[in-house]
Design a protein around this motif. Structure first.
Motif, PDB file in Angstrom:
ATOM      1  N   PRO A   1     -20.993  12.646 -22.757  1.00 38.53           N
ATOM      2  CA  PRO A   1     -22.092  12.421 -21.809  1.00 38.53           C
ATOM      3  C   PRO A   1     -23.419  13.013 -22.272  1.00 38.53           C
ATOM      4  O   PRO A   1     -24.488  12.457 -21.973  1.00 38.53           O
ATOM      5  N   LEU A   2     -23.367  14.113 -23.037  1.00 40.69           N
ATOM      6  CA  LEU A   2     -24.618  14.699 -23.554  1.00 40.69           C
ATOM      7  C   LEU A   2     -25.226  13.801 -24.629  1.00 40.69           C
ATOM      8  O   LEU A   2     -26.435  13.573 -24.661  1.00 40.69           O
ATOM      9  N   SER A   3     -24.363  13.270 -25.511  1.00 44.57           N
ATOM     10  CA  SER A   3     -24.863  12.392 -26.584  1.00 44.57           C
ATOM     11  C   SER A   3     -25.454  11.114 -25.998  1.00 44.57           C
ATOM     12  O   SER A   3     -26.443  10.593 -26.516  1.00 44.57           O
TER      13      SER A   3
ATOM     14  N   MET B   1     -27.065  10.840 -23.266  1.00 40.40           N
ATOM     15  CA  MET B   1     -28.439  11.139 -22.827  1.00 40.40           C
ATOM     16  C   MET B   1     -29.386  11.185 -24.024  1.00 40.40           C
ATOM     17  O   MET B   1     -30.483  10.622 -23.978  1.00 40.40           O
ATOM     18  N   LEU B   2     -28.957  11.840 -25.107  1.00 38.71           N
ATOM     19  CA  LEU B   2     -29.846  11.973 -26.262  1.00 38.71           C
ATOM     20  C   LEU B   2     -30.124  10.606 -26.899  1.00 38.71           C
ATOM     21  O   LEU B   2     -31.237  10.311 -27.312  1.00 38.71           O
ATOM     22  N   GLU B   3     -29.088   9.761 -26.958  1.00 38.54           N
ATOM     23  CA  GLU B   3     -29.255   8.398 -27.477  1.00 38.54           C
ATOM     24  C   GLU B   3     -30.219   7.610 -26.602  1.00 38.54           C
ATOM     25  O   GLU B   3     -31.100   6.904 -27.078  1.00 38.54           O
ATOM     26  N   PHE B   4     -30.030   7.726 -25.277  1.00 39.13           N
ATOM     27  CA  PHE B   4     -30.887   7.024 -24.314  1.00 39.13           C
ATOM     28  C   PHE B   4     -32.337   7.437 -24.534  1.00 39.13           C
ATOM     29  O   PHE B   4     -33.247   6.621 -24.568  1.00 39.13           O
ATOM     30  N   ARG B   5     -32.517   8.729 -24.704  1.00 41.24           N
ATOM     31  CA  ARG B   5     -33.867   9.282 -24.887  1.00 41.24           C
ATOM     32  C   ARG B   5     -34.504   8.703 -26.153  1.00 41.24           C
ATOM     33  O   ARG B   5     -35.672   8.332 -26.171  1.00 41.24           O
ATOM     34  N   LYS B   6     -33.709   8.626 -27.239  1.00 41.35           N
ATOM     35  CA  LYS B   6     -34.224   8.087 -28.502  1.00 41.35           C
ATOM     36  C   LYS B   6     -34.671   6.645 -28.310  1.00 41.35           C
ATOM     37  O   LYS B   6     -35.745   6.239 -28.758  1.00 41.35           O
TER      38      LYS B   6
ATOM     39  N   ILE C   1     -20.896  32.347 -26.964  1.00 45.00           N
ATOM     40  CA  ILE C   1     -20.366  31.223 -26.183  1.00 45.00           C
ATOM     41  C   ILE C   1     -19.144  30.679 -26.927  1.00 45.00           C
ATOM     42  O   ILE C   1     -19.225  30.297 -28.093  1.00 45.00           O
ATOM     43  N   ARG C   2     -18.011  30.686 -26.229  1.00 48.76           N
ATOM     44  CA  ARG C   2     -16.787  30.123 -26.804  1.00 48.76           C
ATOM     45  C   ARG C   2     -16.269  29.041 -25.869  1.00 48.76           C
ATOM     46  O   ARG C   2     -16.118  29.282 -24.674  1.00 48.76           O
ATOM     47  N   LEU C   3     -16.016  27.895 -26.442  1.00 42.53           N
ATOM     48  CA  LEU C   3     -15.504  26.785 -25.627  1.00 42.53           C
ATOM     49  C   LEU C   3     -14.304  26.168 -26.332  1.00 42.53           C
ATOM     50  O   LEU C   3     -14.277  26.099 -27.572  1.00 42.53           O
ATOM     51  N   ALA C   4     -13.332  25.714 -25.548  1.00 43.15           N
ATOM     52  CA  ALA C   4     -12.157  25.068 -26.138  1.00 43.15           C
ATOM     53  C   ALA C   4     -12.586  23.779 -26.844  1.00 43.15           C
ATOM     54  O   ALA C   4     -13.427  23.034 -26.301  1.00 43.15           O
ATOM     55  N   PRO C   5     -12.017  23.511 -28.034  1.00 41.71           N
ATOM     56  CA  PRO C   5     -12.431  22.306 -28.782  1.00 41.71           C
ATOM     57  C   PRO C   5     -12.294  21.018 -27.967  1.00 41.71           C
ATOM     58  O   PRO C   5     -13.140  20.124 -28.076  1.00 41.71           O
ATOM     59  N   GLU C   6     -11.243  20.935 -27.119  1.00 33.79           N
ATOM     60  CA  GLU C   6     -11.090  19.675 -26.358  1.00 33.79           C
ATOM     61  C   GLU C   6     -12.178  19.519 -25.287  1.00 33.79           C
ATOM     62  O   GLU C   6     -12.586  18.403 -24.954  1.00 33.79           O
ATOM     63  N   ILE C   7     -12.680  20.653 -24.774  1.00 32.96           N
ATOM     64  CA  ILE C   7     -13.792  20.589 -23.803  1.00 32.96           C
ATOM     65  C   ILE C   7     -15.063  20.151 -24.541  1.00 32.96           C
ATOM     66  O   ILE C   7     -15.812  19.290 -24.070  1.00 32.96           O
ATOM     67  N   ILE C   8     -15.276  20.732 -25.717  1.00 33.71           N
ATOM     68  CA  ILE C   8     -16.460  20.350 -26.504  1.00 33.71           C
ATOM     69  C   ILE C   8     -16.432  18.851 -26.788  1.00 33.71           C
ATOM     70  O   ILE C   8     -17.418  18.136 -26.596  1.00 33.71           O
ATOM     71  N   GLU C   9     -15.284  18.393 -27.208  1.00 34.42           N
ATOM     72  CA  GLU C   9     -15.162  16.969 -27.559  1.00 34.42           C
ATOM     73  C   GLU C   9     -15.496  16.063 -26.365  1.00 34.42           C
ATOM     74  O   GLU C   9     -16.260  15.106 -26.490  1.00 34.42           O
ATOM     75  N   LYS C  10     -14.939  16.415 -25.202  1.00 36.69           N
ATOM     76  CA  LYS C  10     -15.180  15.569 -24.021  1.00 36.69           C
ATOM     77  C   LYS C  10     -16.612  15.707 -23.489  1.00 36.69           C
ATOM     78  O   LYS C  10     -17.213  14.735 -23.045  1.00 36.69           O
ATOM     79  N   ALA C  11     -17.144  16.942 -23.521  1.00 36.80           N
ATOM     80  CA  ALA C  11     -18.480  17.171 -22.958  1.00 36.80           C
ATOM     81  C   ALA C  11     -19.579  16.609 -23.860  1.00 36.80           C
ATOM     82  O   ALA C  11     -20.697  16.352 -23.399  1.00 36.80           O
ATOM     83  N   LEU C  12     -19.239  16.418 -25.141  1.00 35.16           N
ATOM     84  CA  LEU C  12     -20.227  15.893 -26.086  1.00 35.16           C
ATOM     85  C   LEU C  12     -20.622  14.453 -25.736  1.00 35.16           C
ATOM     86  O   LEU C  12     -21.777  14.048 -25.891  1.00 35.16           O
TER      87      LEU C  12
ATOM     88  N   ALA D   1     -17.646  14.034 -16.903  1.00 34.15           N
ATOM     89  CA  ALA D   1     -18.722  13.083 -16.563  1.00 34.15           C
ATOM     90  C   ALA D   1     -18.842  11.923 -17.558  1.00 34.15           C
ATOM     91  O   ALA D   1     -18.376  12.008 -18.698  1.00 34.15           O
ATOM     92  N   ASP D   2     -19.498  10.861 -17.083  1.00 34.78           N
ATOM     93  CA  ASP D   2     -19.867   9.758 -17.987  1.00 34.78           C
ATOM     94  C   ASP D   2     -21.230  10.042 -18.626  1.00 34.78           C
ATOM     95  O   ASP D   2     -21.477   9.686 -19.770  1.00 34.78           O
TER      96      ASP D   2
END
Ligand code: 13P
Ligand code: SF4
Length: 345
Positions: free
Chosen positions: A333-335, A337-342, A320-331, A151-152
Motif C-alpha cells: 500500500p505504501l508503494s 501511494m508513491l507510484e500514484f504520486r509519480k 525500529i524492528r519489524l517482522a519481514p512478513e509485515i514489511i512485505e505486506k505493508a510495502l 490495507a490496499d
C-alpha cells in the motif's frame, strides 16, 4: 473505538513529564557531538516539521531532511546513508523501515506515539474490514505497520484527496481509517462512499472554531491555515486547508502578511524561516481539555530532543524492528501511494 476507551488508551501512552530544558551551551555541545556521530555512523537525520526547531536546524546543517510524512519516507529510501535517524513519531520510523528494510532506522524515543495510531488496533480493524469485504481499504500514514499490512492503500494528508478521488472514479467504495475528521474532509471533497473509523488527533481536535472566529475578527488582515485533521467547523473557516507541506507552501505564496495557523506549532520554524517578514499566530484551542492540554504542541513529537537523538546514534538505541512478513505486506500500500504520486505529479 468508543470515546472512553480511546481516551483511556491515550492517557496511558502520554509522556509522563516534559524533558528538562538544557542550557544553550549544553545544546551546542550536543549538536557538535551529533554532527561527529552522523559522519562516523554514515547516518542522516530525517525530521518532521513538528519537531523542535533545534532538531530541524541540525537536520538542515548536516544534509538531512525536514518534511511531511510522505516526503520523509521518500527521502529515506532515496538517500545513500546506511542509518536513518528519524525524528518524529513511531509510524514515521516504521514507514522509513518498510521502504528501506536493509537500512538501520533509529528513533530518539520509541515511545513517541500518535493518537491516531493508538486509536486503531489491528484485531479490531481486521474485524471491521472483514465485515465490509466489498470496500477498498485506505489507511492514513499515521498507523502502525500492522495496520498498513491490512490495507490496499496508504496515503498521507498531502495526497489523500487525489487518491480517493481516483478510486471513487473507478466506482470503488472505501473503508477509511483512522482519522474520522480527515476522513470526513476527504469524503466532502470527493463525494466518495466512505466508511469512517473513529479516532482523532489530540492536537488538531482541540482547535476551537468560536475562538478562531474572534481572533480573525480582531485580525481581519490574517488568513487561516488549517490541517484537515481539525474538526469540520474549523475547516469551514479556513482560507487554505492542507497537509503540513501544503500549509508551508501557502504561507510563502499567499499575499497575506499574517496567518493564524491550526496545526502543530513546530511548523513555525520553517514558516518563519521562509517568510521572516510575516507574522504567524497559533490558532486558539478549547480549554480545559479532558484529555491533555496540547495547545498546538504534539506531546509525542516533543519527546524528540538533542539528548535522545545523540543517545540513539551513540548507542544504536531506539531501533525500529519489524517482522519481514509485515514489511512485505505493508510495502504494497505504501508503494502504491508513491507510484500514484509519480504518475500524477
Ligand atoms: P503530514 O502528513 O501533513 O506531515 O501530517 C502528519 C501529522 O502527524 C499531522 O498531524
Ligand atoms: Fe499524531 Fe496528531 Fe501528533 Fe500528528 S500531531 S503525530 S496526528 S498526535
Amino acid at each position: 473505538m468508543e470515546n472512553q476507551e480511546f481516551n483511556r488508551k491515550i492517557k496511558k501512552h502520554l509522556p509522563a513529564k516534559a524533558p528538562e530544558k538544557l542550557s544553550d551551551k549544553e545544546n551546542r555541545l550536543l549538536a557538535d557531538e551529533i554532527k561527529q556521530l552522523l559522519k562516523q555512523k554514515n547516518a542522516v537525520i530525517i525530521a518532521h516539521y513538528y519537531t523542535d526547531p533545534m532538531i530541524q536546524k541540525l537536520a538542515e546543517e548536516t544534509g538531512g531532511f525536514i518534511g511531511d510524512s510522505l516526503e520523509m519516507a521518500r527521502f529515506g529510501a532515496e538517500h545513500a546513508a546506511k542509518t536513518l535517524l528519524v525524528a518524529g513519531v513511531r509510524f514515521m520510523g516504521e514507514s522509513a523501515k518498510i521502504l528501506s528494510p536493509e537500512k538501520t532506522v533509529l528513533m530518539p524515543d520509541l515511545a513517541a506515539e500518535c493518537s491516531l495510531d493508538l486509536g486503531c488496533e489491528p484485531e479490531e480493524f481486521k474485524k471491521f474490514c472483514a465485515a465490509n469485504p466489498d470496500r477498498v481499504v485506505v489507511v492514513y500514514a499515521n498507523t502502525s505497520a500492522e495496520i498498513k499490512a491490512l490495507a490496499d492503500w496508504t496515503v498521507t494528508s498531502s495526497i489523500a484527496v487525489d487518491v480517493v478521488k481516483h478510486l471513487a472514479g473507478e466506482g470503488k467504495k472505501i473503508i477509511w481509517a483512522p482519522d474520522r475528521y480527515l476522513g470526513d474532509y476527504i469524503q466532502r471533497r470527493t463525494g466518495a462512499d466512505m466508511l469512517l473509523w473513529n479516532a482523532c488527533c489530540i492536537v488538531h481536535v482541540e482547535f476551537d472554531a468560536d475562538k478562531i472566529k474572534s481572533l480573525k475578527a480582531a485580525n481581519p488582515d490574517a488568513e487561516l491555515l488549517v490541517h484537515p485533521e481539525s474538526q469540520p467547523e474549523v475547516i469551514a473557516l479556513a482560507d487554505v486547508t492542507g497537509s503540513t507541506s501544503q500549509l508551508l507552501q501557502a504561507s510563502k505564496t499567499r499575499p497575506a502578511k499574517k496567518f493564524i495557523v491550526a496545526t502543530e506549532s513546530g511548523i513555525f520554524y520553517k514558516m518563519q524561516q521562509a517568510c521572516p517578514e510575516k507574522t504567524f499566530i497559533i490558532a486558539p484551542t478549547k480549554a480545559p481539555s479532558e484529555l491533555y492540554q496540547c495547545e498546538g504542541n504534539c506531546p509525542w513529537m516533543k519527546m524528540n530532543n538533542l539528548q535522545n537523538l545523540r543517545d540513539a546514534l551513540k548507542n544504536r538505541s531506539g531501533e525500529i524492528r519489524l517482522a519481514p512478513e509485515i514489511i512485505e505486506k505493508a510495502l504494497l500500500p505504501l508503494s502504491r501511494m508513491l507510484e500514484f504520486r509519480k504518475k500524477h505529479s
